[in-house]
Design an enzyme around this catalytic site. Structure first.
Site, PDB file in Angstrom:
ATOM      1  N   ARG A 108      36.522  36.024  52.480  1.00 59.61           N
ATOM      2  CA  ARG A 108      37.491  36.834  51.547  1.00 59.61           C
ATOM      3  C   ARG A 108      38.511  37.537  52.562  1.00 59.61           C
ATOM      4  O   ARG A 108      38.519  38.298  53.385  1.00 59.61           O
ATOM      5  CB  ARG A 108      36.684  38.242  50.846  1.00 59.61           C
ATOM      6  CG  ARG A 108      37.638  39.075  50.316  1.00 59.61           C
ATOM      7  CD  ARG A 108      37.055  40.135  49.464  1.00 59.61           C
ATOM      8  NE  ARG A 108      36.479  39.662  48.310  1.00 59.61           N
ATOM      9  CZ  ARG A 108      36.105  40.006  47.052  1.00 59.61           C
ATOM     10  NH1 ARG A 108      35.906  41.451  46.979  1.00 59.61           N
ATOM     11  NH2 ARG A 108      35.630  39.623  46.198  1.00 59.61           N
ATOM     12  N   HIS A 135      40.599  33.364  42.995  1.00 55.11           N
ATOM     13  CA  HIS A 135      39.333  33.740  43.028  1.00 55.11           C
ATOM     14  C   HIS A 135      38.431  32.641  42.427  1.00 55.11           C
ATOM     15  O   HIS A 135      37.900  33.239  41.357  1.00 55.11           O
ATOM     16  CB  HIS A 135      39.343  35.344  42.493  1.00 55.11           C
ATOM     17  CG  HIS A 135      38.104  35.912  42.754  1.00 55.11           C
ATOM     18  ND1 HIS A 135      37.124  35.654  43.857  1.00 55.11           N
ATOM     19  CD2 HIS A 135      37.434  37.225  42.238  1.00 55.11           C
ATOM     20  CE1 HIS A 135      36.157  36.341  43.815  1.00 55.11           C
ATOM     21  NE2 HIS A 135      36.385  37.578  43.084  1.00 55.11           N
ATOM     22  N   GLN A 138      34.778  33.710  41.164  1.00 57.06           N
ATOM     23  CA  GLN A 138      34.787  34.517  40.140  1.00 57.06           C
ATOM     24  C   GLN A 138      34.541  33.872  38.698  1.00 57.06           C
ATOM     25  O   GLN A 138      33.969  33.919  37.686  1.00 57.06           O
ATOM     26  CB  GLN A 138      35.705  35.561  40.045  1.00 57.06           C
ATOM     27  CG  GLN A 138      35.753  36.531  39.045  1.00 57.06           C
ATOM     28  CD  GLN A 138      34.662  37.286  39.094  1.00 57.06           C
ATOM     29  OE1 GLN A 138      34.339  38.094  39.901  1.00 57.06           O
ATOM     30  NE2 GLN A 138      34.042  37.316  37.767  1.00 57.06           N
ATOM     31  N   ASP A 226      41.669  42.796  34.232  1.00 58.93           N
ATOM     32  CA  ASP A 226      41.222  43.087  35.451  1.00 58.93           C
ATOM     33  C   ASP A 226      42.242  44.310  36.218  1.00 58.93           C
ATOM     34  O   ASP A 226      43.110  44.539  35.257  1.00 58.93           O
ATOM     35  CB  ASP A 226      41.708  41.793  36.523  1.00 58.93           C
ATOM     36  CG  ASP A 226      41.321  41.780  38.032  1.00 58.93           C
ATOM     37  OD1 ASP A 226      40.374  42.777  38.213  1.00 58.93           O
ATOM     38  OD2 ASP A 226      41.709  41.029  38.851  1.00 58.93           O
ATOM     39  N   CYS A 265      36.190  41.233  35.787  1.00 58.68           N
ATOM     40  CA  CYS A 265      35.612  40.766  36.902  1.00 58.68           C
ATOM     41  C   CYS A 265      34.883  41.794  37.768  1.00 58.68           C
ATOM     42  O   CYS A 265      33.808  41.628  38.611  1.00 58.68           O
ATOM     43  CB  CYS A 265      36.401  39.986  37.873  1.00 58.68           C
ATOM     44  SG  CYS A 265      37.670  40.911  38.378  1.00 58.68           S
ATOM     45  N   ARG A 293      27.323  35.764  39.060  1.00 60.96           N
ATOM     46  CA  ARG A 293      28.061  35.269  40.167  1.00 60.96           C
ATOM     47  C   ARG A 293      26.909  34.906  41.205  1.00 60.96           C
ATOM     48  O   ARG A 293      27.298  33.799  41.788  1.00 60.96           O
ATOM     49  CB  ARG A 293      28.589  36.816  40.882  1.00 60.96           C
ATOM     50  CG  ARG A 293      29.793  37.521  40.259  1.00 60.96           C
ATOM     51  CD  ARG A 293      31.116  36.633  40.275  1.00 60.96           C
ATOM     52  NE  ARG A 293      31.291  36.201  41.717  1.00 60.96           N
ATOM     53  CZ  ARG A 293      32.039  36.930  42.569  1.00 60.96           C
ATOM     54  NH1 ARG A 293      32.470  38.063  42.244  1.00 60.96           N
ATOM     55  NH2 ARG A 293      32.301  36.542  43.766  1.00 60.96           N
TER      56      ARG A 293
HETATM   57  N1   CP Z   1      34.538  40.845  41.163  1.00 61.79           N
HETATM   58  C1   CP Z   1      34.313  40.826  42.670  1.00 61.79           C
HETATM   59  O1   CP Z   1      34.696  39.836  43.309  1.00 61.79           O
HETATM   60  O2   CP Z   1      33.810  41.836  42.895  1.00 61.79           O
HETATM   61  P1   CP Z   1      33.975  42.481  44.484  1.00 61.79           P
HETATM   62  O3   CP Z   1      35.086  42.847  44.945  1.00 61.79           O
HETATM   63  O4   CP Z   1      32.804  43.635  44.270  1.00 61.79           O
HETATM   64  O5   CP Z   1      33.096  41.392  45.333  1.00 61.79           O
HETATM   65  N1  NVA Z   2      42.282  41.220  41.312  1.00 61.04           N
HETATM   66  C1  NVA Z   2      41.295  41.918  42.265  1.00 61.04           C
HETATM   67  C2  NVA Z   2      39.981  41.543  42.106  1.00 61.04           C
HETATM   68  C3  NVA Z   2      38.819  42.182  42.688  1.00 61.04           C
HETATM   69  C4  NVA Z   2      37.664  41.370  42.499  1.00 61.04           C
HETATM   70  C5  NVA Z   2      41.638  42.287  43.616  1.00 61.04           C
HETATM   71  O1  NVA Z   2      42.186  41.219  44.418  1.00 61.04           O
HETATM   72  O2  NVA Z   2      41.543  43.161  44.077  1.00 61.04           O
END
Ligand code: CP
Ligand code: NVA
Length: 308
Positions: A108, A135, A138, A226, A265, A293
């Site tokens: 990530r 992502h 997701q 989101d 998400c 997930r």
């Molecule tokens: N939806 C998602 O990716 O959650 P986290 O940021 O908690 O991993």
């Molecule tokens: N769009 C959000 C998703 C978090 C899971 C971010 O990138 O922070």
């Protein structure tokens, strides 16, 4: 050839469909079991996943760890700030070293170019656990949730409200691969990434942009939102002001089909992009989505490791 999963297109529509089928079968086969018990066939026994986090996470971190346990393998968490990567060791050298030590890498991070560089130098699969651009994991979970709630993907009308962010990009990419349509309700200046939109349209998907939130949601089978402020973004005040008309509340949900699902998400910012009444309401499937997930990523991991 090493299989990476940096975006949904790396797998393609057929592999995605296979992942969804595998995830549904495996989820059903272990209903009611303790969550950490390996599946009967433990298909990734002896395999280890390294997980690099350069941004916060709850779901991605726990679901990948649980996915590996359920597949009979295990996971190692590397918080970037406590690794040599955080002190300037190159992404390429990190890829070379981890490839000698583990069977797959999940990362990530912020810049999508970084994950591409990691993949270019890794000899084991690299999986995108979120970048500023996309992502994909997701969206495999989202698709699994939609299908398991009885909706067929071809021809589905998905409405997206709020910000044109990374999660939207992967939603749009999935639309092109699996034949559904996305009605994007976002304010001007916060539009979806045209690179993903153009590809989905070229694959035959209807991707429409609506400045009016009700128009975006009208007749939708699925309503998705989101956070308005993704990790690493600034300008909170301006973003909130621009996106407030796109809040998913009961009035807006009423414009969708009566059997429409609500997805998010998570983490949610209750009172901003979604109200309590919607996220806790009868159409919300966000807790199934979060659990999925695990099930979705088990199939992603099996695919990158050549088992699907
Ligand atoms: N939806 C998602 O990716 O959650 P986290 O940021 O908690 O991993
Ligand atoms: N769009 C959000 C998703 C978090 C899971 C971010 O990138 O922070």
């Amino acid at each position: 050839m090493t299989r990476h999963f940096l975006d949904l297109s790396d797998a393609g529509g057929d592999a995605l469909a296979a992942m969804l089928g595998d995830a549904q079968e495996r989820k059903t086969a272990r209903l009611g079991w303790p969550k950490g018990r390996p599946d009967a066939d433990a298909p990734l026994a002896g395999h280890v996943l390294a997980m690099i986090f350069e941004k916060n996470s709850t779901r991605t971190r726990v679901s990948f760890d649980m996915a590996m346990r359920q597949l009979g393998g295990s996971a190692i968490v590397l918080e970037a700030g406590t690794t040599q990567l955080g002190r300037g060791e190159t992404v390429a050298d990190t890829a070379r070293v981890l490839s000698r030590m583990v069977d797959a890498i999940m990362i990530r991070t912020d810049d999508h170019a970084k994950i591409e560089e990691l993949a270019a130098h890794a000899t084991v699969p690299v999986v995108n656990g979120l970048t500023d651009a996309s992502h994909p994991c997701q969206i495999v979970a989202d698709l699994l949730t939609i299908v398991e709630h009885g909706k067929a993907l071809p021809g589905l009308e998905v409405a997206w409200l709020g910000d044109g962010n990374n999660v939207l990009s992967s939603t749009v990419e999935a639309a092109g691969l699996l034949g559904f349509n996305v009605r994007i309700g976002v304010p001007e200046g916060y539009d979806a990434d045209p690179a993903y939109v153009d590809v989905a349209r070229s694959r035959g998907s209807k991707i429409t942009v609506h400045r009016d939130a009700r128009e975006a949601v009208a007749g939708a089978d699925v309503v998705v939102t989101d956070t308005w402020i993704s990790m690493g973004q600034s300008g909170a005040e301006a973003r909130i002001a621009a996106m407030t008309p796109y809040q998913v509340n009961e009035q807006l949900m009423a414009a969708a089909r009566p059997d429409a699902l609500f997805l998010h998400c998570l983490p949610a910012h209750r009172g901003e992009e979604v109200t309590d009444a919607v996220i806790d309401g009868r159409q919300s499937v966000v807790w199934d989505e979060a659990e999925n997930r695990i099930h979705a990523q088990k199939s992603v991991l099996r695919w990158v490791l050549g088992q699907l």
